[in-house]
Structures are given as structure tokens and as C-alpha cells.
Design an enzyme around this catalytic site. Sequence first.
Site, short mmCIF file in Angstrom:
data_model
loop_
_atom_site.label_atom_id
_atom_site.label_comp_id
_atom_site.label_asym_id
_atom_site.label_seq_id
_atom_site.Cartn_x
_atom_site.Cartn_y
_atom_site.Cartn_z
N ASP A 49 1.08 -1.12 -0.43
CA ASP A 49 0.18 -0.06 -0.32
C ASP A 49 1.15 1.14 -0.22
OD1 ASP A 49 -2.57 1.60 0.98
OD2 ASP A 49 -1.30 2.53 1.64
N TYR A 54 2.72 9.99 -0.41
CA TYR A 54 3.73 9.70 0.42
C TYR A 54 5.73 10.33 0.08
CZ TYR A 54 0.53 6.48 2.38
OH TYR A 54 -1.34 5.87 2.55
N LYS A 83 -3.21 6.30 -4.15
CA LYS A 83 -4.00 6.44 -3.73
C LYS A 83 -4.35 8.16 -4.12
CE LYS A 83 -3.66 4.67 0.69
NZ LYS A 83 -2.46 4.54 0.85
N HIS A 116 -8.10 9.46 -0.84
CA HIS A 116 -8.07 9.33 0.16
C HIS A 116 -8.44 10.42 1.09
CE1 HIS A 116 -3.05 9.58 1.32
NE2 HIS A 116 -3.74 8.81 2.87
#
Length: 280
Positions: A49, A54, A83, A116
Site C-alpha cells: 500500500d 507519501y 491513492k 485519500h
Amino acid sequence: MLKNLHDTTTLNNGVKMPWLGLGTYLVEEGPELLNAVKFAIKHGYRSIDTAAVYQNEEGVGEAIRESMKETGISREELFITSKVWNTDLGYEETLAAYETSLKKLGLEYLDLYLIHWAVVDKYKDAWRAMETLYKEGKVKAIGVCNFQVHHLEDLMKDAEIKPMINQVEYHPRLAQSEVKAFCENNDIQFEAWSPLMQAKLLDNPLLNELAAKYNKTVSQVILRWDLQNGVVTIPKSTKEHRIVENADIFDFELTTEDMEQINGLNQDLRIGPDPDHFSF
């Protein structure tokens, strides 16, 4: 009873998703990220994931490609999630964000793509884009993160396709029982982020007592509780021994009484943002 790390749940569109995966939140690009993903795949994980925000999709993709070469695992055996971030919510923006994530990951498709956060006045247009990506076969499954019941109801009023996943903060201090029940009643798979509450439960007396009873760690007890509650879970770790330990939860089963005791730890306590009040 779930028997091993390759056991899957079947999403509402028939796609199979592993019950346990590796989270990569706050793991920066570099050797630590590369090694963590490779350790996970080497030790049997098939679900990874990540997310655009990120800023580690390139490293995750590199690790996936190296792992496939080194282990002989095919892309079809893996389940990769990313996401779309809040700044890219909107129909055209979300379509473009998907292509950017795919390019960074170096993959031909994603198994799961998620919105998200439920940004007001934006998530419906983003969902239309998700439906387009799904219909075009660019992604195997679509879903959301951090949606409350009213967000889901609002989305589903106009949606052609129902979300397959709702990934939310979930741990023994935050049971999210209302949204969990809604998801179960609507065949939307519940998924936990921050299942270990960022190590804030490691000194909990009850969990330590149960860990001793089963000859397991507190983390293993919590992750087992997730699975027995029907919740997909993606603990994050970069250490090989911890990645292995987190997956060693298929050889024991918590009793109904123990499950109820852990359920009783709920305090509706968040460590992450409130899905109804966030400013990003």
C-alpha cells in the site's frame, strides 16, 4: 479461520485482496523503503500500500520490479494500492493523477485506487474519474479512505459503482463501529490504517496479558483481532524481523471472550485527523 498470508477476501466486484499487506506511510525514498518492500515480498506478502502523498511511489515500484525478478513472482500475484491526493480531486485531475502514479510506480495497472480524503465538493467528481478508470480496465478495484457514513451515503446517491473498500484509522482505541457496520451492510470491505496505533498500545495491560496467554506479541494480538473482525490490515514496518513477526498471526485464534475484551478498549480516540474536520 484464516490459515496463511496468502488468504484473501473477495471484494464486491469479485476481485480477491489479501487480508494482510505492508503499509509504506512515512517511509521515504531510499534503501530503507526498497528493502522493506523487498523483505515483505520475500517473506510472502503480496499486498503493498502506497499513496501519491507519501512521495515514495517510485521506490515502491522499483522494489516491486526487483522482487519480481529475484523471486519469479508475477505481477498478477501482487496486489498494489495507491491513492489520489486532495489537490488532485476532480474529474480530469484524478485521471491525470492516476497516470502519474502509474508512471512513478512503473506499472501497467493498479489493483486498487483510493480517494485519500473526503474533500467536500470534490470527491464526487473524483469518483466519476475512478469509475472511468475502472470501466476502462486500468484499475481492478476502486474505493475510498477516511469516509464517514454520511460521506458514503452522499457518494453512493450518484455513483454508478459502489466503493469496494473504505480504508480508515482503526485500532482497539478507535472501533469506528457505525461506519464499520454501514460498510458491512453495504458489502464495502473495511480496511485499517495505523492498526497498531503507532505503537501507543504496546504497554496496554490487557493486550500484554493476552500476548502472554497466546505466546505472541501485542502487535500480533492486535493484528489477529483485526482479521477476526473482518478487517483488512496493512501494518507498516521497515525492519525485516518485524515484517516477519507481523505476518506470524495465522497459527492462533482469539476466543470470543478475548475479542470482546479488546473491543472494550474502544475510546473513539484518533491519532490521525478527523475525517469531518481536516484542513489539507
